[in-house]
Write a protein that holds these residues in place. Structure first.
Motif, PDB file in Angstrom:
ATOM      1  N   PRO A 390       0.818  -1.215   0.000  1.00  0.00           N
ATOM      2  CA  PRO A 390       0.000   0.000   0.000  1.00  0.00           C
ATOM      3  C   PRO A 390       0.852   1.265   0.000  1.00  0.00           C
ATOM      4  O   PRO A 390       1.977   1.277   0.509  1.00  0.00           O
ATOM      5  N   ASP A 391       0.304   2.301  -0.582  1.00  0.00           N
ATOM      6  CA  ASP A 391       0.941   3.616  -0.563  1.00  0.00           C
ATOM      7  C   ASP A 391       1.046   4.080   0.886  1.00  0.00           C
ATOM      8  O   ASP A 391       0.031   4.198   1.577  1.00  0.00           O
ATOM      9  N   PRO A 392       2.251   4.344   1.381  1.00  0.00           N
ATOM     10  CA  PRO A 392       2.386   4.721   2.790  1.00  0.00           C
ATOM     11  C   PRO A 392       1.643   6.004   3.159  1.00  0.00           C
ATOM     12  O   PRO A 392       1.320   6.218   4.324  1.00  0.00           O
ATOM     13  N   GLU A 393       1.391   6.850   2.178  1.00  0.00           N
ATOM     14  CA  GLU A 393       0.666   8.090   2.458  1.00  0.00           C
ATOM     15  C   GLU A 393      -0.824   7.950   2.200  1.00  0.00           C
ATOM     16  O   GLU A 393      -1.576   8.920   2.319  1.00  0.00           O
ATOM     17  N   GLY A 394      -1.255   6.738   1.816  1.00  0.00           N
ATOM     18  CA  GLY A 394      -2.680   6.476   1.655  1.00  0.00           C
ATOM     19  C   GLY A 394      -3.336   7.128   0.461  1.00  0.00           C
ATOM     20  O   GLY A 394      -4.561   7.252   0.415  1.00  0.00           O
ATOM     21  N   ARG A 395      -2.555   7.510  -0.542  1.00  0.00           N
ATOM     22  CA  ARG A 395      -3.140   8.186  -1.709  1.00  0.00           C
ATOM     23  C   ARG A 395      -3.405   7.226  -2.863  1.00  0.00           C
ATOM     24  O   ARG A 395      -3.908   7.648  -3.899  1.00  0.00           O
ATOM     25  N   GLY A 396      -3.023   5.972  -2.703  1.00  0.00           N
ATOM     26  CA  GLY A 396      -3.277   4.997  -3.754  1.00  0.00           C
ATOM     27  C   GLY A 396      -2.425   5.167  -4.984  1.00  0.00           C
ATOM     28  O   GLY A 396      -2.774   4.679  -6.067  1.00  0.00           O
ATOM     29  N   ARG A 397      -1.268   5.817  -4.830  1.00  0.00           N
ATOM     30  CA  ARG A 397      -0.396   6.035  -5.989  1.00  0.00           C
ATOM     31  C   ARG A 397       0.392   4.759  -6.296  1.00  0.00           C
ATOM     32  O   ARG A 397       0.844   4.070  -5.384  1.00  0.00           O
ATOM     33  N   PRO A 398       0.624   4.446  -7.561  1.00  0.00           N
ATOM     34  CA  PRO A 398       1.427   3.274  -7.912  1.00  0.00           C
ATOM     35  C   PRO A 398       2.914   3.589  -7.771  1.00  0.00           C
ATOM     36  O   PRO A 398       3.321   4.757  -7.662  1.00  0.00           O
ATOM     37  N   VAL A 399       3.742   2.550  -7.812  1.00  0.00           N
ATOM     38  CA  VAL A 399       5.186   2.752  -7.921  1.00  0.00           C
ATOM     39  C   VAL A 399       5.538   2.838  -9.398  1.00  0.00           C
ATOM     40  O   VAL A 399       4.778   2.403 -10.266  1.00  0.00           O
ATOM     41  N   ALA A 400       6.712   3.395  -9.688  1.00  0.00           N
ATOM     42  CA  ALA A 400       7.086   3.649 -11.080  1.00  0.00           C
ATOM     43  C   ALA A 400       7.143   2.368 -11.899  1.00  0.00           C
ATOM     44  O   ALA A 400       6.700   2.326 -13.052  1.00  0.00           O
ATOM     45  N   GLY A 401       7.697   1.295 -11.311  1.00  0.00           N
ATOM     46  CA  GLY A 401       7.809   0.044 -12.063  1.00  0.00           C
ATOM     47  C   GLY A 401       6.466  -0.477 -12.510  1.00  0.00           C
ATOM     48  O   GLY A 401       6.324  -1.025 -13.617  1.00  0.00           O
ATOM     49  N   GLU A 402       5.468  -0.327 -11.657  1.00  0.00           N
ATOM     50  CA  GLU A 402       4.117  -0.761 -11.996  1.00  0.00           C
ATOM     51  C   GLU A 402       3.585   0.003 -13.195  1.00  0.00           C
ATOM     52  O   GLU A 402       2.880  -0.551 -14.049  1.00  0.00           O
ATOM     53  N   VAL A 403       3.940   1.268 -13.290  1.00  0.00           N
ATOM     54  CA  VAL A 403       3.510   2.091 -14.429  1.00  0.00           C
ATOM     55  C   VAL A 403       4.188   1.617 -15.713  1.00  0.00           C
ATOM     56  O   VAL A 403       3.542   1.495 -16.762  1.00  0.00           O
ATOM     57  N   HIS A 404       5.488   1.337 -15.637  1.00  0.00           N
ATOM     58  CA  HIS A 404       6.198   0.848 -16.827  1.00  0.00           C
ATOM     59  C   HIS A 404       5.584  -0.456 -17.328  1.00  0.00           C
ATOM     60  O   HIS A 404       5.415  -0.654 -18.539  1.00  0.00           O
ATOM     61  N   ALA A 405       5.242  -1.355 -16.407  1.00  0.00           N
ATOM     62  CA  ALA A 405       4.639  -2.626 -16.815  1.00  0.00           C
ATOM     63  C   ALA A 405       3.267  -2.415 -17.424  1.00  0.00           C
ATOM     64  O   ALA A 405       2.906  -3.057 -18.420  1.00  0.00           O
ATOM     65  N   ALA A 406       2.482  -1.509 -16.845  1.00  0.00           N
ATOM     66  CA  ALA A 406       1.149  -1.223 -17.381  1.00  0.00           C
ATOM     67  C   ALA A 406       1.250  -0.575 -18.760  1.00  0.00           C
ATOM     68  O   ALA A 406       0.464  -0.879 -19.660  1.00  0.00           O
ATOM     69  N   LEU A 407       2.204   0.325 -18.935  1.00  0.00           N
ATOM     70  CA  LEU A 407       2.415   0.921 -20.254  1.00  0.00           C
ATOM     71  C   LEU A 407       2.752  -0.150 -21.284  1.00  0.00           C
ATOM     72  O   LEU A 407       2.239  -0.139 -22.406  1.00  0.00           O
ATOM     73  N   ALA A 408       3.619  -1.081 -20.892  1.00  0.00           N
ATOM     74  CA  ALA A 408       4.057  -2.117 -21.826  1.00  0.00           C
ATOM     75  C   ALA A 408       2.883  -2.952 -22.321  1.00  0.00           C
ATOM     76  O   ALA A 408       2.847  -3.358 -23.492  1.00  0.00           O
ATOM     77  N   ARG A 409       1.922  -3.202 -21.466  1.00  0.00           N
ATOM     78  CA  ARG A 409       0.765  -4.006 -21.880  1.00  0.00           C
ATOM     79  C   ARG A 409      -0.092  -3.284 -22.910  1.00  0.00           C
ATOM     80  O   ARG A 409      -0.883  -3.914 -23.615  1.00  0.00           O
ATOM     81  N   GLY A 410       0.082  -1.969 -23.021  1.00  0.00           N
ATOM     82  CA  GLY A 410      -0.709  -1.210 -23.984  1.00  0.00           C
ATOM     83  C   GLY A 410       0.046  -0.777 -25.223  1.00  0.00           C
ATOM     84  O   GLY A 410      -0.526  -0.141 -26.113  1.00  0.00           O
ATOM     85  N   TYR A 411       1.337  -1.096 -25.299  1.00  0.00           N
ATOM     86  CA  TYR A 411       2.100  -0.725 -26.491  1.00  0.00           C
ATOM     87  C   TYR A 411       1.576  -1.482 -27.711  1.00  0.00           C
ATOM     88  O   TYR A 411       1.087  -2.611 -27.607  1.00  0.00           O
ATOM     89  N   VAL A 412       1.711  -0.852 -28.871  1.00  0.00           N
ATOM     90  CA  VAL A 412       1.247  -1.460 -30.114  1.00  0.00           C
ATOM     91  C   VAL A 412       2.450  -1.754 -31.004  1.00  0.00           C
ATOM     92  O   VAL A 412       3.523  -1.145 -30.864  1.00  0.00           O
TER      93      VAL A 412
END
Length: 572
Positions: A390-412
């Motif tokens: 969980p986000d230690p500040e409780g804002r529900g923000r992702p970590v950077a690596g999670e964003v890179h992986a999510a981006l990769a799933r949407g690349y064409v």
């Protein structure tokens, strides 16, 4: 050739030769002294010219275009400090072997060192960062002058493209009045057809670059090393040729080895056989596991970004190391390589395959590859488990690596990803999974600077016509904010993904954080811009969207709209 006056004749002859050699992109920043060549490049039908408001942005735009296409790009500015703003991009082009033809207009000799405005010393301005420098000189538009300008253009193209090592060249061109294309009857006195017209559609002088292949003794030695090794590790770092995917995969299968593939190696993603690809090598290298220690390392491309991988390789005293480096650099930070091959990697891999048919039996023992695959599965699970914390500040923000992986799933297929230095390239290296999508990954990792990233990505988008995703931190975004002005001047499909960690996230990993008092560290190393990303995008009229969920990173059905947009992703 434009015979309006001497300057138009010389400049147009020069532009003709650039186009005939193969230049297809040029970038110009407005200025008076550069007018003759700016007009010639603008009027040259084969060259697509982009006007950049400032030289720093223009130079990185040209860098991105050249790196994405592999072709020399011409870059022009006026005299004075305008040229000095090219220097960061020239340094990156030098270290990354990116072909640039840097053209700086200058005052003629009689106006130098006498207090004339907009005049600095431009002779060898970029020092040793260029492959070739020439003060082109002031010439009449006679046979000698026109042939000189044509010849210099051909030599500049050859030197930039790789004669022998690709990179930037610098031509300083002093122009006398008239700078505008004002008619001066009789100014062109050339009579030779070769001077006036060149060779038609062909360059005045072409340079042939035969394919560099390994000699038979060297090839036998390399194949012998592979045949004698039970534990072969292929380290694949930054390089731009996707054509190496299949032959590298076949080499791994032949010798039962593993492939440590950085995203910018073009091997982590793609339609090739990725069964031997390892992505979590940064964490695996930290284990120093004897079961994973290779007998032989074959490295293609630069050494990957991972500091722990570099340190581990450098510590392997009993491991032989072969480096394939066709760009005639010295990319060998471990300082322990046995052999550096100045050959074309594709040609070498083909030679090895043919030669190995008679000397190397396909490995029946896959224990080494399986050991690496098991370590990969363990470390990838650990990486992804960290994303669920969980986000230690409780804002529900992702970590950077999670964003890179999510981006990769949407690349064409066909997409280009241009990634900033500092944290984004490191997070991408660790987090990006291996996927079948045909994507090209590019980064400015010669000088490793964050400057000019937006301009570089926009240059790649414009030059290739492909959809481009530019991944940067908030600090890199604001550092290159003025380059967003280019978005309105080009045709491109690009999205700028801003990973917002409130500035300076990479500095938290420095040992200085442990040694310095917290107040001093915060003041000196944490660099939040405290500027709103949405207002920055709005200043340049760009669509903006704040991403609240990772599913919002992928457009519907993988589509990429035309134009440039900003996606703002707050991360922890």
């Amino acid at each position: 050739m434009d015979p309006t006056n001497a300057n138009t004749a010389l400049a147009s002859a020069f532009a003709e030769e650039l186009a005939r050699c193969g230049v297809r992109q040029a970038v110009v920043s407005p200025g008076s002294r550069s007018t003759p060549l700016a007009v010639a490049l603008w009027r040259e039908p084969a060259i697509d010219l982009t006007v950049a408001l400032d030289e720093r942005s223009g130079s990185f735009f040209a860098l991105g275009a050249a790196q994405a296409t592999g072709l020399p790009v011409a870059l022009l500015c006026t005299s004075g400090t305008a040229a000095a703003n090219f220097h960061p991009a020239v340094a990156e082009a030098d270290l990354s072997a990116v072909p640039l033809i840097v053209l700086t207009a200058d005052r003629p000799p009689e106006l130098r060192d006498i207090g004339a405005g907009q005049t600095i010393d431009q002779i060898k301005l970029f020092g040793g960062a260029v492959r070739w420098f020439a003060e082109v000189g002031n010439h009449e538009a006679d046979d000698s002058g026109l042939l000189h300008y044509r010849s210099v253009a051909c030599r500049a193209f050859a030197a930039a493209a790789g004669d022998p090592r690709p990179g930037p060249v610098h031509l300083n061109l002093p122009w006398r009045e008239p700078l505008a294309p004002a008619e001066r009857p009789g100014a062109v006195t050339a009579t030779r057809e070769l001077a006036l017209e060149g060779r038609g559609d062909r360059p005045l002088t072409a340079v042939d670059r035969p394919e560099a292949r390994a000699s038979l003794p060297t090839l036998d030695a390399v194949v012998g090393e592979i045949a004698a090794s039970d534990r072969v590790l292929i380290v694949a770092g930054r390089q731009t040729d996707p054509g190496l995917r299949e032959p590298v995969a076949r080499l791994a299968a032949l010798c039962g080895g593993a492939i440590l593939a950085e995203p910018t190696s073009q091997l982590r993603l793609g339609p090739h056989d990725r069964g031997a690809v390892i992505t979590a090598y940064d964490r695996i290298a930290a284990r120093r596991d004897p079961a994973l220690t290779p007998d032989l390392i074959v490295r293609i491309g630069e050494t990957p970004t991972s500091k722990r991988l570099r340190a581990w390789i450098a510590s392997l005293d009993g491991t032989r190391q072969i480096v394939v480096d066709p760009s005639v650099g010295w990319y060998e930070p471990s300082r322990t390589a046995d052999l550096i091959l100045r050959v074309d990697p594709a040609a070498l891999l083909h030679q090895i395959e043919n030669r190995a048919e008679h000397r190397v039996e396909p490995s029946g023992d896959d224990s080494f590859a399986r050991a690496w695959a098991d370590a990969e599965a363990e470390e990838r699970a650990a990486i992804e488990a960290e994303w669920d914390e969980p986000d230690p500040e409780g804002r529900g923000r992702p970590v950077a690596g999670e964003v890179h992986a999510a981006l990769a799933r949407g690349y064409v297929d066909g997409e280009v990803v241009y990634t900033a230095s500092s944290l984004p390239i490191r997070d991408q290296e660790e987090a990006l999974p291996s996927l079948p999508t045909d994507v090209r990954f590019i980064a400015n990792r010669g000088a490793n600077g964050i400057d000019g990233l937006l301009a570089s990505g926009l240059g790649a988008a414009h030059a290739t016509g492909r959809p481009v995703t530019i991944v940067t931190g908030d600090l890199g975004f604001f550092h290159d904010l003025s380059s967003l002005a280019l978005a309105a001047r080009i045709e491109a499909s690009a999205r700028i993904v801003v990973l917002d960690n409130h500035g300076g996230g990479i500095f938290s990993r420095l040992p200085q954080k442990v040694v310095l008092p917290p107040a001093e560290f915060e003041a000196l190393f944490n660099t939040p811009a405290d500027l709103p990303v949405d207002q920055a995008a709005g200043l340049y009229g760009l669509p903006y969207r704040r991403v609240e969920g990772l599913d919002e990173l992928s457009p519907p059905e993988g589509e990429r709209p035309d134009g440039v947009a900003v996606l703002h992703v707050p991360i922890r």
